[in-house]
Write a protein that holds these residues in place. Sequence first.
Motif, PDB file in Angstrom:
ATOM      1  N   ALA A  12       2.191  88.137  36.391  1.00 21.28           N
ATOM      2  CA  ALA A  12       2.060  87.269  37.571  1.00 21.28           C
ATOM      3  C   ALA A  12       1.641  85.863  37.148  1.00 21.28           C
ATOM      4  O   ALA A  12       0.699  85.693  36.370  1.00 21.28           O
ATOM      5  CB  ALA A  12       1.037  87.859  38.529  1.00 21.28           C
ATOM      6  N   LYS A  19      -6.834  93.461  48.770  1.00 23.22           N
ATOM      7  CA  LYS A  19      -5.966  94.199  49.700  1.00 23.22           C
ATOM      8  C   LYS A  19      -6.438  93.969  51.128  1.00 23.22           C
ATOM      9  O   LYS A  19      -7.643  93.891  51.370  1.00 23.22           O
ATOM     10  CB  LYS A  19      -6.066  95.707  49.424  1.00 23.22           C
ATOM     11  CG  LYS A  19      -5.703  96.139  48.027  1.00 23.22           C
ATOM     12  CD  LYS A  19      -6.094  97.603  47.834  1.00 23.22           C
ATOM     13  CE  LYS A  19      -6.139  98.014  46.384  1.00 23.22           C
ATOM     14  NZ  LYS A  19      -4.866  98.027  45.693  1.00 23.22           N
ATOM     15  N   SER A 140       1.261  95.673  42.222  1.00 27.60           N
ATOM     16  CA  SER A 140       2.107  94.866  41.344  1.00 27.60           C
ATOM     17  C   SER A 140       3.448  95.553  41.046  1.00 27.60           C
ATOM     18  O   SER A 140       4.395  94.889  40.614  1.00 27.60           O
ATOM     19  CB  SER A 140       1.366  94.557  40.044  1.00 27.60           C
ATOM     20  OG  SER A 140       0.867  95.754  39.488  1.00 27.60           O
ATOM     21  N   ARG A 143       6.848  94.262  42.534  1.00 31.45           N
ATOM     22  CA  ARG A 143       7.558  93.113  41.950  1.00 31.45           C
ATOM     23  C   ARG A 143       8.475  93.549  40.810  1.00 31.45           C
ATOM     24  O   ARG A 143       9.421  92.844  40.467  1.00 31.45           O
ATOM     25  CB  ARG A 143       6.553  92.063  41.457  1.00 31.45           C
ATOM     26  CG  ARG A 143       5.678  91.461  42.567  1.00 31.45           C
ATOM     27  CD  ARG A 143       4.796  90.337  42.029  1.00 31.45           C
ATOM     28  NE  ARG A 143       4.064  90.767  40.859  1.00 31.45           N
ATOM     29  CZ  ARG A 143       2.732  90.721  40.711  1.00 31.45           C
ATOM     30  NH1 ARG A 143       1.972  90.201  41.673  1.00 31.45           N
ATOM     31  NH2 ARG A 143       2.170  91.144  39.612  1.00 31.45           N
ATOM     32  N   SER A 185      -8.961  97.348  38.385  1.00 31.29           N
ATOM     33  CA  SER A 185      -8.698  96.159  39.211  1.00 31.29           C
ATOM     34  C   SER A 185      -8.866  96.535  40.684  1.00 31.29           C
ATOM     35  O   SER A 185      -9.303  95.724  41.498  1.00 31.29           O
ATOM     36  CB  SER A 185      -7.317  95.579  38.936  1.00 31.29           C
ATOM     37  OG  SER A 185      -6.362  96.576  38.800  1.00 31.29           O
ATOM     38  N   MET A 189     -11.241  94.147  42.710  1.00 29.76           N
ATOM     39  CA  MET A 189     -10.712  93.265  43.771  1.00 29.76           C
ATOM     40  C   MET A 189     -11.414  93.540  45.104  1.00 29.76           C
ATOM     41  O   MET A 189     -11.656  92.627  45.889  1.00 29.76           O
ATOM     42  CB  MET A 189      -9.189  93.297  43.870  1.00 29.76           C
ATOM     43  CG  MET A 189      -8.516  94.581  44.176  1.00 29.76           C
ATOM     44  SD  MET A 189      -6.696  94.383  44.397  1.00 29.76           S
ATOM     45  CE  MET A 189      -6.046  94.336  42.746  1.00 29.76           C
TER      46      MET A 189
HETATM   47  C1  2P0 Z   1      -1.151  90.887  39.433  1.00 28.42           C
HETATM   48  N1  2P0 Z   1      -3.131  92.341  38.924  1.00 28.42           N
HETATM   49  O1  2P0 Z   1      -0.699  90.169  40.340  1.00 28.42           O
HETATM   50  C2  2P0 Z   1      -2.657  91.057  39.377  1.00 28.42           C
HETATM   51  C3  2P0 Z   1      -3.306  90.076  38.454  1.00 28.42           C
HETATM   52  C4  2P0 Z   1      -4.210  92.201  37.978  1.00 28.42           C
HETATM   53  C5  2P0 Z   1      -4.521  90.764  37.920  1.00 28.42           C
HETATM   54  O2  2P0 Z   1      -1.815  93.492  40.240  1.00 28.42           O
HETATM   55  O3  2P0 Z   1      -4.714  98.687  43.243  1.00 28.42           O
HETATM   56  O4  2P0 Z   1      -2.751  97.677  39.397  1.00 28.42           O
HETATM   57  O5  2P0 Z   1      -2.680  99.516  42.070  1.00 28.42           O
HETATM   58  O6  2P0 Z   1      -2.489  97.832  43.928  1.00 28.42           O
HETATM   59  O7  2P0 Z   1      -1.306  96.366  41.013  1.00 28.42           O
HETATM   60  C6  2P0 Z   1      -3.383  94.743  39.088  1.00 28.42           C
HETATM   61  O8  2P0 Z   1      -3.535  95.469  40.230  1.00 28.42           O
HETATM   62  O9  2P0 Z   1      -3.541  97.205  41.753  1.00 28.42           O
HETATM   63  C7  2P0 Z   1      -2.725  93.473  39.460  1.00 28.42           C
HETATM   64  P1  2P0 Z   1      -3.338  98.377  42.799  1.00 28.42           P
HETATM   65  P2  2P0 Z   1      -2.646  96.753  40.570  1.00 28.42           P
HETATM   66  O10 2P0 Z   1      -0.419  91.396  38.569  1.00 28.42           O
END
Ligand code: 2P0
Length: 322
Positions: A12, A19, A140, A143, A185, A189
């Motif tokens: 990202a 959330k 994530s 995406r 995370s 978060m």
């Molecule tokens: C991202 N991250 O946009 C951000 C940047 C980490 C930092 O998405 O709870 O494993 O499974 O929906 O997708 C890491 O969170 O969280 C993440 P869940 P996810 O890539």
Amino acid sequence: MKATAIANSNIAFVKYWGKKDEFSNLPMNPSISMTLDENLSTKTTVEFSDKYEEDVLILNSEKYSDSKLVRVSNFLDKMRKLSGVIYHAKVVSENSFPTGTGIASSASGFAALAAASSKALGLNLSDKELSGLARQGSGSACRSVYGGFVVWDDEFSIQFKDELFWPELRDILVIVDKDEKKISSRDAMKHTVQTSSLYKKRLQALLDIIRRVKAAIGSKDFQSLAHEIMNESDSLHACIKDTVPKVEYLNEASYRIIELVKKLNSVSTIAAYTFDAGPNAHIITLEQYVPGIKKEMLKLFGVQLIESRPGRGIRYSEEHLL
Ligand code: 2P0
């Protein structure tokens, strides 16, 4: 009822953090990412059958019966509900990168699981629908359904530019720590949303930042993109540090990489650092600068590098893992 899918990880540039509620896994803010290539991918075979008395999960040749299986099983429940099929499933999954590298694979993992399980169940879903399902496994992951540059806002993600749009762009993953992260995370978060005052300011600024990042990608303006990426990573980690209890994902090696990138950029901007929920760095750069940057990064003690181009979205394979 068996199918195999492959999905790549993504990095990202503007990060998802927070959330709206845990049940739906809808994000507090829009994010934009680059899908990575085969070097950072997950291949998953799912078979639904009455021969399985419970769901089985095999990840990188190891059988899991802990929280990882619960998360996969909960996801399979959604797929069973959608299809009306009641069989249990066996899920066999392999990452293209070596195990024990500390790289989070939930994005590629749940994108591949959503695709393989829906195909095995004969659901015939659109990419948009798949993206919405993958989101419910891991935010994530929605995406990673698409290749290239992808924006996620609310229920689904959409492709902004495909993987051929800017072929010179590169990601160098600099692995400095091979341990799994201590605070998920998901938990971090939640605490940030509840306790960080910097986070509220971050949310207000994010729509403008997304607009600027899209403009920089659209015009292939690397200098602007690099500055946005670094500011955004700094902003996220400032919020994470502002969280009670305080969380710190970056370590000494991460800060050394930040200093090194600043040094490399002293004449003109050739690289951007960005960090997710861990100390490993992603260096975004252009093809021409890769050899020089790799040479400098390898001077740091004990690092491992994985280079990646803008990669493809989900695809299917007849070479099953079971
Ligand atoms: C991202 N991250 O946009 C951000 C940047 C980490 C930092 O998405 O709870 O494993 O499974 O929906 O997708 C890491 O969170 O969280 C993440 P869940 P996810 O890539």
